[in-house]
Design a protein around this motif. Structure first.
Motif, PDB file in Angstrom:
ATOM      1  N   GLY A  79       0.257  22.327  -4.545  1.00 19.81           N
ATOM      2  CA  GLY A  79       0.990  22.473  -5.785  1.00 19.81           C
ATOM      3  C   GLY A  79       2.379  23.038  -5.609  1.00 19.81           C
ATOM      4  O   GLY A  79       3.270  22.789  -6.423  1.00 19.81           O
ATOM      5  N   THR A  80       2.585  23.828  -4.565  1.00 21.42           N
ATOM      6  CA  THR A  80       3.907  24.390  -4.285  1.00 21.42           C
ATOM      7  C   THR A  80       4.589  23.659  -3.137  1.00 21.42           C
ATOM      8  O   THR A  80       5.563  24.154  -2.573  1.00 21.42           O
ATOM      9  CB  THR A  80       3.813  25.889  -3.958  1.00 21.42           C
ATOM     10  N   GLY A  81       4.081  22.481  -2.789  1.00 21.45           N
ATOM     11  CA  GLY A  81       4.681  21.689  -1.722  1.00 21.45           C
ATOM     12  C   GLY A  81       4.119  22.054  -0.362  1.00 21.45           C
ATOM     13  O   GLY A  81       3.046  22.663  -0.253  1.00 21.45           O
ATOM     14  N   PRO A  82       4.820  21.678   0.709  1.00 22.26           N
ATOM     15  CA  PRO A  82       4.368  22.057   2.055  1.00 22.26           C
ATOM     16  C   PRO A  82       4.506  23.566   2.233  1.00 22.26           C
ATOM     17  O   PRO A  82       5.603  24.108   2.151  1.00 22.26           O
ATOM     18  CB  PRO A  82       5.340  21.304   2.984  1.00 22.26           C
ATOM     19  N   VAL A  83       3.405  24.244   2.474  1.00 24.23           N
ATOM     20  CA  VAL A  83       3.421  25.702   2.552  1.00 24.23           C
ATOM     21  C   VAL A  83       3.548  26.144   4.003  1.00 24.23           C
ATOM     22  O   VAL A  83       2.792  25.700   4.874  1.00 24.23           O
ATOM     23  CB  VAL A  83       2.141  26.302   1.948  1.00 24.23           C
ATOM     24  N   THR A  84       4.491  27.023   4.272  1.00 18.28           N
ATOM     25  CA  THR A  84       4.595  27.681   5.569  1.00 18.28           C
ATOM     26  C   THR A  84       4.855  29.163   5.325  1.00 18.28           C
ATOM     27  O   THR A  84       5.618  29.525   4.421  1.00 18.28           O
ATOM     28  CB  THR A  84       5.734  27.102   6.435  1.00 18.28           C
ATOM     29  N   ASN A  91       5.637  37.699   8.152  1.00 15.53           N
ATOM     30  CA  ASN A  91       5.184  38.737   7.225  1.00 15.53           C
ATOM     31  C   ASN A  91       4.244  38.213   6.147  1.00 15.53           C
ATOM     32  O   ASN A  91       3.863  38.960   5.252  1.00 15.53           O
ATOM     33  CB  ASN A  91       6.398  39.403   6.564  1.00 15.53           C
ATOM     34  N   GLY A  92       3.872  36.931   6.262  1.00 15.88           N
ATOM     35  CA  GLY A  92       2.996  36.345   5.253  1.00 15.88           C
ATOM     36  C   GLY A  92       3.727  35.897   4.002  1.00 15.88           C
ATOM     37  O   GLY A  92       3.100  35.606   2.980  1.00 15.88           O
ATOM     38  N   ASP A  93       5.064  35.833   4.072  1.00 15.70           N
ATOM     39  CA  ASP A  93       5.883  35.451   2.918  1.00 15.70           C
ATOM     40  C   ASP A  93       6.196  33.959   2.929  1.00 15.70           C
ATOM     41  O   ASP A  93       6.205  33.312   3.979  1.00 15.70           O
ATOM     42  CB  ASP A  93       7.214  36.210   2.926  1.00 15.70           C
ATOM     43  N   VAL A  94       6.506  33.421   1.744  1.00 15.43           N
ATOM     44  CA  VAL A  94       6.984  32.048   1.596  1.00 15.43           C
ATOM     45  C   VAL A  94       8.307  32.076   0.829  1.00 15.43           C
ATOM     46  O   VAL A  94       8.604  33.031   0.116  1.00 15.43           O
ATOM     47  CB  VAL A  94       5.988  31.149   0.833  1.00 15.43           C
ATOM     48  N   SER A  95       9.077  31.021   0.994  1.00 18.82           N
ATOM     49  CA  SER A  95      10.257  30.812   0.159  1.00 18.82           C
ATOM     50  C   SER A  95       9.948  29.673  -0.798  1.00 18.82           C
ATOM     51  O   SER A  95       9.026  28.885  -0.566  1.00 18.82           O
ATOM     52  CB  SER A  95      11.472  30.467   1.023  1.00 18.82           C
ATOM     53  N   ALA A  96      10.735  29.571  -1.855  1.00 20.99           N
ATOM     54  CA  ALA A  96      10.444  28.540  -2.848  1.00 20.99           C
ATOM     55  C   ALA A  96      11.690  28.213  -3.659  1.00 20.99           C
ATOM     56  O   ALA A  96      12.596  29.049  -3.796  1.00 20.99           O
ATOM     57  CB  ALA A  96       9.346  29.017  -3.797  1.00 20.99           C
ATOM     58  N   PRO A  97      11.742  27.013  -4.218  1.00 21.64           N
ATOM     59  CA  PRO A  97      12.775  26.700  -5.202  1.00 21.64           C
ATOM     60  C   PRO A  97      12.561  27.555  -6.447  1.00 21.64           C
ATOM     61  O   PRO A  97      11.596  28.306  -6.539  1.00 21.64           O
ATOM     62  CB  PRO A  97      12.556  25.207  -5.490  1.00 21.64           C
ATOM     63  N   ALA A  98      13.461  27.412  -7.413  1.00 24.16           N
ATOM     64  CA  ALA A  98      13.346  28.188  -8.646  1.00 24.16           C
ATOM     65  C   ALA A  98      13.624  27.297  -9.843  1.00 24.16           C
ATOM     66  O   ALA A  98      14.209  26.214  -9.712  1.00 24.16           O
ATOM     67  CB  ALA A  98      14.320  29.365  -8.634  1.00 24.16           C
ATOM     68  N   VAL A  99      13.209  27.767 -10.995  1.00 24.56           N
ATOM     69  CA  VAL A  99      13.432  27.020 -12.228  1.00 24.56           C
ATOM     70  C   VAL A  99      13.818  27.978 -13.343  1.00 24.56           C
ATOM     71  O   VAL A  99      13.334  29.119 -13.391  1.00 24.56           O
ATOM     72  CB  VAL A  99      12.172  26.214 -12.618  1.00 24.56           C
ATOM     73  N   ALA A 100      14.741  27.529 -14.185  1.00 26.13           N
ATOM     74  CA  ALA A 100      15.024  28.231 -15.437  1.00 26.13           C
ATOM     75  C   ALA A 100      14.248  27.526 -16.537  1.00 26.13           C
ATOM     76  O   ALA A 100      14.154  26.298 -16.556  1.00 26.13           O
ATOM     77  CB  ALA A 100      16.515  28.194 -15.730  1.00 26.13           C
TER      78      ALA A 100
END
Length: 419
Positions: free
Chosen positions: A373-378, A382-391
């Motif tokens: 649902g959030t695309g390809p996850v990597t 530190n166990g963190d992900v980056s992501a796009p954003a939406v307004a």
């Protein structure tokens, strides 16, 4: 966990080859735990989406041919209750994996006092505080912590960008007085000030009060032309009502926690016409679109609430890691997360057919690239992900997208703030 399940994991640890159990012919069970806020309206869909992931996995054959049971306990968005719930799942039900929590203020004490000491893997859908990154960098998570939601660093930058785009010059901040609220409140203030926007006041809001009139009155004295709120629906509703009733501006920028029908309906749509919210976004990928289709087919509704694709992905990745692991222990399962989120692995979308394929590939010793649902996850170290954003903004049907920011655009804007 049943004796058959224990025997199965032991045999796998010894390298014994066992025949694959056919789907729906499961006579053993594997249990995972979940601590999620089911007593609040925005929390119930998060829990239901995690259960949906478990159901899909079971349709594909379960973990090691065993049916997965998700034991769910309510956090009530309360740290003490959340910790007690996690302890019961870990100590009494012996779960090796815990999904949760939502609030950073609940997830952090669970991590430090329950999952890490007990060597249980913890996967959160929605905790964004940068404090987790710091704890991981200090080596205090033992590699047992993961989250599928972007950090507040991403969120605060987008909040500042939305404020700048709307031409607001003076902003009052209201933030929830917990780990998440303190973190994002501090970051938003710093980002706004870097953009030359005056922060006229920054007010901590403690939940459970019947009124926030005094806090609102003090903030009003600073005469801001907009407010920023990082609050949950219950206290957010009271603050907004009192703000508007006392003549405050309707120019509002808000965090994703207020992306709630409860908040919209209790305040009233007619007062929220100038509100814009920010949220971590699903990427414009086929897997994100497929998740929306799966969700709509299951729930007959759009996945508009906060954290829904993140909850789905958190549960799926945890289950795939259990499938990939030779042992039913938290450290072994956590160490297997990389096998199911390998960018070089075969792309897998988690519908029934995709999961059956994933299980086969993992059983053959191959890696996969989970794409949900959030695309390809990597995950980073530190166990963190980056992501796009939406307004987003409210409308009669729920929420609508106002603007989409790609991951590259978010990162580029953050880079300008950090110069």
């Amino acid at each position: 966990m049943s004796m058959k399940t224990t025997t199965l994991w032991g045999a796998l640890a010894l390298g014994v080859c066992l025949p694959a159990a056919p789907a729906l012919a499961q006579d053993c069970t594997v249990k995972i735990g979940a601590v999620l806020p089911t007593t609040v309206d925005w929390g119930r869909p998060i829990a239901a989406t995690a259960q949906f992931a478990v159901d899909l996995f079971n349709e594909a054959g379960g973990v090691k041919g065993c049916k997965v049971e998700m034991s769910l306990r309510d956090s009530q968005v309360d740290p003490k209750i959340g910790v007690d719930a996690a302890k019961a799942l870990v100590d009494l039900e012996k779960v090796p994996v815990l999904l949760g929590a939502v609030s950073s203020g609940v997830s952090m004490p669970i991590l430090t006092s329950v999952t890490v000491p007990s060597k249980v893997m913890q996967m959160s859908c929605c905790s964004s505080s940068t404090a987790f990154t710091g704890v991981a960098e200090e080596g205090k998570t033992d590699g047992l912590w993961f989250r599928t939601f972007a950090t507040t660093r991403n969120q605060s930058a987008v909040a500042a960008l939305l404020t700048q785009e709307r031409g607001y010059k003076k902003v009052a901040i209201f933030y929830k007085n917990d780990d998440w609220g303190q973190d994002i409140g501090k970051l938003v203030q710093a980002d706004l000030e870097k953009l030359g926007i005056e922060v006229t006041s920054s007010t901590a809001i403690t939940d459970g009060q019947s009124s926030y009139r005094s806090e609102v009155t003090e903030a009003l004295k600073t005469q801001p032309d907009a407010i920023y709120m990082a609050l949950y629906p219950s206290e957010g509703t009271l603050v907004t009502r009192e703000w508007i009733s006392l003549g405050g501006t309707q120019n509002m920028v808000v965090a994703n926690a207020l992306k709630s029908d409860e908040y919209r309906d209790n305040v009233g749509l007619k007062y929220l016409g100038n509100l814009v919210g920010h949220d971590s976004a699903q990427p414009r990928t086929a897997s994100a679109e497929d998740f929306v289709a799966l969700y709509k087919a299951k729930f007959n509704a759009e996945p508009n609430g906060p954290g829904l694709p993140n909850s789905f992905d958190a549960a799926m990745i945890a289950l795939l890691a259990m499938q990939a692991s030779a042992e039913s222990t938290g450290p072994a399962i956590a160490a297997s997360v990389g096998r199911v989120t390998d960018p070089a692995g075969e792309a897998i979308f988690p519908n029934k057919e995709g999961l059956e394929k994933a299980i086969k590939l993992l059983d053959e010793g191959k890696n996969i690239s989970y794409q949900g649902g959030t695309g390809p996850v990597t995950f980073d170290k530190n166990g963190d992900v980056s992501a796009p954003a939406v307004a987003w903004a409210f409308d009669e049907s729920g929420t609508r997208e106002v603007k989409y920011f790609t991951l590259d655009e978010v990162n580029a804007f953050i880079a300008t703030l950090e110069k």
